[in-house]
Scaffold this active site. Sequence first.
Site, PDB file in Angstrom:
ATOM      1  N   GLY A 238      78.668 -12.624  43.899  1.00 42.20           N
ATOM      2  CA  GLY A 238      78.353 -12.075  44.906  1.00 42.20           C
ATOM      3  C   GLY A 238      79.516 -11.352  45.490  1.00 42.20           C
ATOM      4  O   GLY A 238      79.033 -10.330  46.087  1.00 42.20           O
ATOM      5  N   TYR A 319      68.488   0.966  43.806  1.00 45.52           N
ATOM      6  CA  TYR A 319      69.315   0.438  45.162  1.00 45.52           C
ATOM      7  C   TYR A 319      70.055   0.961  45.801  1.00 45.52           C
ATOM      8  O   TYR A 319      70.077   0.739  47.305  1.00 45.52           O
ATOM      9  CB  TYR A 319      70.244  -0.326  44.716  1.00 45.52           C
ATOM     10  N   CYS A 344      63.695  11.954  32.835  1.00 45.09           N
ATOM     11  CA  CYS A 344      62.262  12.800  32.945  1.00 45.09           C
ATOM     12  C   CYS A 344      61.350  11.829  34.701  1.00 45.09           C
ATOM     13  O   CYS A 344      60.694  11.032  33.850  1.00 45.09           O
ATOM     14  CB  CYS A 344      60.800  12.990  31.927  1.00 45.09           C
ATOM     15  N   GLU A 345      62.625  11.731  35.543  1.00 47.19           N
ATOM     16  CA  GLU A 345      62.112  10.944  36.999  1.00 47.19           C
ATOM     17  C   GLU A 345      63.119  11.690  38.035  1.00 47.19           C
ATOM     18  O   GLU A 345      64.021  11.644  37.790  1.00 47.19           O
ATOM     19  CB  GLU A 345      62.626   9.238  36.963  1.00 47.19           C
TER      20      GLU A 345
HETATM   21  N1  LLP Z   1      75.625 -16.319  39.421  1.00 48.03           N
HETATM   22  C1  LLP Z   1      73.608 -15.737  39.548  1.00 48.03           C
HETATM   23  C2  LLP Z   1      73.175 -17.052  39.262  1.00 48.03           C
HETATM   24  C3  LLP Z   1      73.661 -15.021  39.706  1.00 48.03           C
HETATM   25  O1  LLP Z   1      72.248 -14.694  39.680  1.00 48.03           O
HETATM   26  C4  LLP Z   1      74.429 -13.937  39.761  1.00 48.03           C
HETATM   27  C5  LLP Z   1      74.095 -11.618  39.329  1.00 48.03           C
HETATM   28  C6  LLP Z   1      76.045 -13.927  39.618  1.00 48.03           C
HETATM   29  C7  LLP Z   1      75.912 -14.967  39.718  1.00 48.03           C
HETATM   30  C8  LLP Z   1      76.764 -13.228  39.824  1.00 48.03           C
HETATM   31  O2  LLP Z   1      76.969 -11.850  41.423  1.00 48.03           O
HETATM   32  P1  LLP Z   1      77.394 -11.177  40.997  1.00 48.03           P
HETATM   33  O3  LLP Z   1      79.124 -11.806  41.154  1.00 48.03           O
HETATM   34  O4  LLP Z   1      77.816  -9.834  40.317  1.00 48.03           O
HETATM   35  O5  LLP Z   1      77.469 -10.416  42.373  1.00 48.03           O
HETATM   36  N2  LLP Z   1      71.796  -5.377  39.251  1.00 48.03           N
HETATM   37  C9  LLP Z   1      72.556  -5.831  40.756  1.00 48.03           C
HETATM   38  C10 LLP Z   1      72.636  -6.783  40.716  1.00 48.03           C
HETATM   39  C11 LLP Z   1      72.345  -8.371  40.891  1.00 48.03           C
HETATM   40  C12 LLP Z   1      72.565  -9.548  40.808  1.00 48.03           C
HETATM   41  C13 LLP Z   1      72.035 -10.360  40.473  1.00 48.03           C
HETATM   42  N3  LLP Z   1      72.418 -11.617  39.905  1.00 48.03           N
HETATM   43  C14 LLP Z   1      73.559  -4.766  41.040  1.00 48.03           C
HETATM   44  O6  LLP Z   1      73.437  -3.396  40.062  1.00 48.03           O
HETATM   45  O7  LLP Z   1      73.901  -4.842  41.731  1.00 48.03           O
END
Ligand code: LLP
Length: 416
Positions: A238, A319, A344-345
């Site tokens: 996160g 997003y 095409c969006e």
């Molecule tokens: N652990 C779990 C259980 C997760 O679901 C995620 C991300 C992470 C770790 C890694 O999170 P990070 O450190 O990358 O924030 N597609 C979206 C982000 C989706 C994140 C999903 N889960 C975007 O492009 O912002």
Amino acid sequence: MSFIYRDGLLHCDDVDLKAIAKAHGTPVYIYSESILRRNAEVLKTSFIDRGFKVSYAMKANANPAILKIFRSYGLGVDIVSGGELKMAQYAGYEGSEINYAGVGKTSDELDLALDTGIAYFNVESLFELEVLNEHAINSGSKAKVLLRLNPDIDPQTHPHISTGLRENKFGMAAEQVTDILTKHQNYAGVSFEGIHCHIGSQILRSQPFDELIDYLVTYTAELEKRGVEIKHIDFGGGFGVNYEDPFEDILQTTPYLNDFAEKAARDLSKYQLHIQPGRVLVANTSVLLTAVLGVKENHGHQFTVIDAASTEIIRPALYDAYHAVYPYQENMGVHMSDVVGPVCESSDFLAKGRQLPKAVAGDLLVIGSAGAYASSMSSTYNLRPLCPEVLVKSDGDVAVIKRRQTFDEMIDLFKL
Ligand code: LLP
């Protein structure tokens, strides 16, 4: 070293981006090995050296060349599918270096993970626990489990990437987790090792993480009172990055990393702590290099049409995410416009309503922060072949780490 203008032309370390366009075409994702290593080093120093286990959430970017680099710093890997498991193995990870997260795992995926002897299953529901237990018993193994707790904490990020709120599908309420842990004798195929949380993504402030640590201090004390002993706490990932200035170092962008590590290690010192960062390790290690196809005006609105699209970076469409746009040639003038792709969006935009480079057909632009959730979320919509990825290596070589998909490869999946 990183992405930098030299004599007015954008380079990745010492490599001129135009040379990459010439050799590999556009669009192309360009990664810097030196930034990948710098980021891994930061996480090693802040977390691994403090005793944390760090598992890279490979959903952010599953390129095996990148996985291999991270492994050399002692990072494990966090997977969410059988495909990711196979890719992690391809990149050299042993079962013992793999955690398996995710809200739904199929029977085949559970068997594959059990056969591989992965380190931990992060279990998100009672139904998953029951199926896993049964499969583990049938295969004569014992699955090590962390239960995913949904703490109902607001990560203060985009609603589509918040995961730890009560209305989200992820994890289980504390009462259910406690209930399972106090009745653990019902699950002969499972060994309960700890708690997992992941409250959301692109979190820019330390406050939600501080709240999570405080929550877990209280929660684990309650578990102890009930005689439940756990060994592991996994905070998930996160950690946010700076999309406005993607060339900033992550220690500048995310200064709370060290404070978080320190507070967690102090307040929860009894436990083996884990994190699963994705984005922070990769987002700003890459740009997407694209060529301008032309500029058009519609009812007074300027559109710069490029050869990249939401098929390469879907984040603005999904997003409303901000990605910086830079010209290859420094000091190009700017004008109020949208940068859009050929798909095409109407949601096929990379940047919208901003002061953006005043480019003309044939100019090169780069889209920043293309390392996380870009290639890994790419698609062949409109039958656009997946585009290549190159790595600018620390020694100055440019290695193709994913080649451009061919038309034949796309068509090959179908049968007439
Ligand atoms: N652990 C779990 C259980 C997760 O679901 C995620 C991300 C992470 C770790 C890694 O999170 P990070 O450190 O990358 O924030 N597609 C979206 C982000 C989706 C994140 C999903 N889960 C975007 O492009 O912002």
